[in-house]
Design an enzyme around this catalytic site. Structure first.
Site, PDB file in Angstrom:
ATOM      1  N   ASP A  25       0.854  -1.177  -0.018  1.00 46.50           N
ATOM      2  CA  ASP A  25       0.269   0.249  -0.028  1.00 46.50           C
ATOM      3  C   ASP A  25       0.900   1.282  -0.034  1.00 46.50           C
ATOM      4  O   ASP A  25       1.976   1.179   0.550  1.00 46.50           O
ATOM      5  CB  ASP A  25      -0.822  -0.050   1.092  1.00 46.50           C
ATOM      6  CG  ASP A  25      -2.067  -0.967   1.197  1.00 46.50           C
ATOM      7  OD1 ASP A  25      -2.284  -1.628   0.162  1.00 46.50           O
ATOM      8  OD2 ASP A  25      -2.322  -1.437   2.400  1.00 46.50           O
ATOM      9  N   GLN A  26       0.525   2.234  -0.402  1.00 48.11           N
ATOM     10  CA  GLN A  26       1.044   3.486  -0.611  1.00 48.11           C
ATOM     11  C   GLN A  26       1.742   4.138   0.728  1.00 48.11           C
ATOM     12  O   GLN A  26       2.830   4.526   0.908  1.00 48.11           O
ATOM     13  CB  GLN A  26       0.221   4.697  -1.057  1.00 48.11           C
ATOM     14  CG  GLN A  26       1.073   5.999  -1.147  1.00 48.11           C
ATOM     15  CD  GLN A  26      -0.070   7.109  -1.768  1.00 48.11           C
ATOM     16  OE1 GLN A  26      -1.119   7.010  -2.213  1.00 48.11           O
ATOM     17  NE2 GLN A  26       0.669   8.158  -1.998  1.00 48.11           N
TER      18      GLN A  26
END
Length: 212
Positions: free
Chosen positions: A55-56
């Site tokens: 995930d970012q």
């Protein structure tokens, strides 16, 4: 480049330590400031293929393939759940029980929010092994091992267990003392696509995970 650490590379793979806040691959909204784009700028004489994602706002270890044969091998390895991936998360509260396995089916809705579903036909199986390794008055530290690799899997399972990941407003957190998602991929073990050698990589856990 953007505080990215290249931990290992050869003609087949590259392993990096991704900082939080950086996308793994391009989206409709961002194409240049991604881990994939940075590696493509670095490895100018070969192609770069992502084979899994973070995930970012999750930091830690990622492996990329540097040719099609390595990509195909690693994708199959991840589909077979062979690579071992361990994470550390600071969460709100204490899990009960202190260790165990979270297992459910997950699907992403039209608003890009991943939710658990009772229907096996609507969602994909997600399995997370967890254990509490440190506890405080308001927070605890969990070590988590992914058996499957669904989008937002750890974050959704933590929310469902009543211990949302600190800084994860999207999935139920109400506290964000370090202005980041407190989830870090600290260990990755995989088989090299050509030599077959088992390779283990580790990323130092940021100090804030312990100071919380």
């Amino acid at each position: 480049d953007l505080d990215v650490k290249l931990l290992y590379s050869d003609k087949d793979i590259a392993v990096v330590d991704k900082p939080y806040g950086l996308l793994t691959v391009a989206t409709d909204f961002q194409s240049t400031k991604t881990m994939h784009a940075i590696l493509k700028r670095h490895f100018t004489k070969c192609r770069v293929f992502p084979v899994h994602r973070l995930d970012q706002d999750t930091s830690g270890l990622l492996v990329f393939a540097l040719n099609e044969a390595a990509r195909d091998f690693l994708k199959e390895e991840f589909e077979k759940r062979n690579p071992k991936r361990r994470y550390l998360a600071a969460v709100e509260g204490l899990p009960d029980p202190a260790s165990g396995v979270w297992k459910s089916h997950m699907r992403e809705d039209s608003n890009y929010v991943v939710r658990e579903t009772e229907s096996e036909n609507e969602g994909k199986l997600a399995i997370t092994h967890y254990k509490m390794v440190k506890k405080g008055k308001h927070f605890s530290l969990l070590e988590l091992r992914l058996e499957t690799g669904r989008k937002n899997q750890i974050r959704v399972h933590c929310q469902r267990a009543g211990v949302p990941v600190v800084g994860d407003k999207k999935y139920g957190s109400t506290k964000n003392p370090f202005h980041r998602l407190m989830l870090h991929a600290f260990e990755l073990t995989l088989k090299h696509p050509v030599t077959g050698k088992t390779m283990k990589f580790e990323s130092p856990v940021p100090e804030e995970f312990y100071s919380i």
